[in-house]
Design an enzyme around this catalytic site. Structure first.
Site, PDB file in Angstrom:
ATOM      1  N   HIS A  13      99.174  37.510  23.120  1.00 50.20           N
ATOM      2  CA  HIS A  13      98.801  38.668  22.272  1.00 50.20           C
ATOM      3  C   HIS A  13      98.869  39.915  23.144  1.00 50.20           C
ATOM      4  CE1 HIS A  13      96.186  40.587  18.967  1.00 50.20           C
ATOM      5  NE2 HIS A  13      96.530  41.552  19.803  1.00 50.20           N
ATOM      6  N   HIS A  15     100.232  44.247  23.380  1.00 52.63           N
ATOM      7  CA  HIS A  15     100.786  45.490  22.829  1.00 52.63           C
ATOM      8  C   HIS A  15     101.618  46.181  23.908  1.00 52.63           C
ATOM      9  CE1 HIS A  15      98.203  45.280  19.260  1.00 52.63           C
ATOM     10  NE2 HIS A  15      97.334  44.723  20.096  1.00 52.63           N
ATOM     11  N   LYS A  99     102.294  38.931  11.693  1.00 56.76           N
ATOM     12  CA  LYS A  99     100.945  39.390  12.019  1.00 56.76           C
ATOM     13  C   LYS A  99     100.284  39.979  10.796  1.00 56.76           C
ATOM     14  CE  LYS A  99      97.439  40.496  14.509  1.00 56.76           C
ATOM     15  NZ  LYS A  99      97.283  41.404  15.648  1.00 56.76           N
ATOM     16  N   HIS A 136      94.505  39.463  12.629  1.00 61.81           N
ATOM     17  CA  HIS A 136      93.396  40.322  13.084  1.00 61.81           C
ATOM     18  C   HIS A 136      92.276  40.069  12.086  1.00 61.81           C
ATOM     19  CE1 HIS A 136      91.514  43.974  14.961  1.00 61.81           C
ATOM     20  NE2 HIS A 136      90.777  43.792  13.880  1.00 61.81           N
ATOM     21  N   HIS A 174      92.327  37.299  19.210  1.00 60.87           N
ATOM     22  CA  HIS A 174      91.213  37.940  19.934  1.00 60.87           C
ATOM     23  C   HIS A 174      89.843  37.659  19.301  1.00 60.87           C
ATOM     24  CE1 HIS A 174      91.887  40.928  16.830  1.00 60.87           C
ATOM     25  NE2 HIS A 174      92.800  41.619  17.478  1.00 60.87           N
ATOM     26  N   ASP A 247      95.473  40.919  24.684  1.00 66.84           N
ATOM     27  CA  ASP A 247      95.291  42.080  23.803  1.00 66.84           C
ATOM     28  C   ASP A 247      95.280  43.367  24.618  1.00 66.84           C
ATOM     29  OD1 ASP A 247      95.063  43.507  21.449  1.00 66.84           O
ATOM     30  OD2 ASP A 247      92.893  43.266  21.300  1.00 66.84           O
TER      31      ASP A 247
END
Ligand SMILES: NC(=O)N[C@@H](CC(=O)O)C(=O)O
Ligand SMILES: [Zn+2]
Ligand SMILES: [Zn+2]
Length: 345
Positions: A13, A15, A99, A136, A174, A247
């Protein structure tokens, strides 16, 4: 000196953003991890296989010479993602998952799903073709206390969805609560979770340590100590349902240290070292390789990485700031302090 050698880990995970931000952050990940599941919450989001293919090329172009790194792509599920897109995902080979951002739940989630029931045919196609849904897991109802939004999501969204589609592969991303840890633990083999290093190392007191601490703000927000302990317990349990997802979510210093600061912590510069510290603190370093290097590939049906990394136990300073975009900088987790482990070059 203590050291530990592991199969090279992956980040399930991450970004990476785009453009200059991508170029600034990618080397931190590529130095440590063989692969990463790349989140699609760009502006505009990555919604189709064609967009993911173009984003993947931009990522590959930013990998520093001499480093091997494989981006595993994801699509951003919207209310109108058609079931046919799932066939294209399956055929692509490089898009590994979709996602689910409940609309408005977090950074760049405005285009997210307003009601999972609107995309049931698409989710059914994912269950059918074995394409994982990454979630999420927070409700967006502002009447629900921000510390309860993950637990409420399990009851209101996750459980009913899995009743309708019991074979859907789900990664609860997460996770931050005892309720999420218990839910994943008790669910079928098709349900797994990622856990960040920061949720293993900190509880919500870290948000107010001597004053308000914007660099400790992320979503889902840090929780009470009992929740941190529950996450630690499942992370070191040896259960293959729980694996590493940093994350790491870069935001420029100017947007974090602001009246309305962005959610997200930057941890990629110590992406594996922080986990070593957390596992070492409970005497469970022997469980780190499963969590960081084996269980993620198992869930995604991929082989583990062929090479290894070595970590050395040694207090290592973390810079106050890292270069980011233009004159804006990144303030990494533990800036100006130390991390207990370092990656051997
Ligand atoms: N975790 C965060 O606080 N922020 C992430 C989004 C997310 O993963 O929810 C981001 O993109 O900045
Ligand atoms: Zn998220
Ligand atoms: Zn994220």
């Amino acid at each position: 000196m203590t050291q530990i050698t592991l199969i090279r880990p992956d980040d399930w995970h991450l970004h990476l953003r785009d453009g200059d931000a991508l170029k600034a952050v990618l080397p931190d990940t590529a130095r440590r991890f063989g692969r990463a599941i790349v989140m699609p919450n760009l502006k505009p989001p990555v919604r189709t296989v064609a967009e993911a293919a173009a984003y993947r090329e931009r990522i590959l172009a930013a990998v520093p010479a001499g480093m091997a790194f494989e981006p595993l792509m994801t699509l951003y599920l919207t209310d109108v993602t058609p079931p046919e897109e799932i066939e294209r995902v399956k055929a692509s080979g490089f898009v590994k998952a979709l996602k689910l951002y409940p609309a408005g739940a977090t950074t760049n989630s405005d285009a997210g799903v307003t009601d999972v029931n609107k995309v049931l045919p698409t989710l059914a196609a994912m269950a059918e073709l074995g394409v994982p849904l990454l979630v999420h897991g927070e409700v967006t109802d502002t009447a629900v206390d921000v510390f309860d939004r993950e637990a409420v999501f399990i009851d209101q969204v996750m459980k009913p969805l899995l009743e309708k589609l019991p074979r859907l592969k789900v990664v609860f991303e997460h996770i931050t609560t005892k309720q999420a840890a218990n839910f994943v633990w008790s669910a079928g083999d098709n349900v797994a979770a990622t856990i960040t290093a920061h949720h293993l190392l900190m509880n919500r007191n870290a948000l107010f340590q001597g004053g308000i601490r914007p660099h400790h703000y992320c979503l889902p927000v840090l929780k009470r100590e009992i929740h941190r302990q529950a996450l630690m317990d499942v992370a070191v349990s040896g259960s293959p349902k729980f694996f590493l997802g940093t994350d790491s979510a870069p935001h420029g210093k100017s947007t974090k240290e602001a009246a309305c600061g962005c959610a997200g912590m930057y941890t990629a510069n110590n992406g594996i070292e922080l986990y070593a510290e957390a596992f070492d603190a409970v005497g469970a370093l022997d469980k780190l390789e499963g969590f960081a290097s084996r269980f993620g590939p198992m869930f995604y049906g991929l082989p583990a990485n062929p090479d290894h990394i070595t970590l050395v136990k040694e207090p290592t300073p973390v810079p106050l700031e890292l270069p980011y975009v233009g004159s804006d900088t990144l303030v990494p987790l533990r800036a100006g302090e130390t991390v207990g482990w370092r990656l051997q070059a």
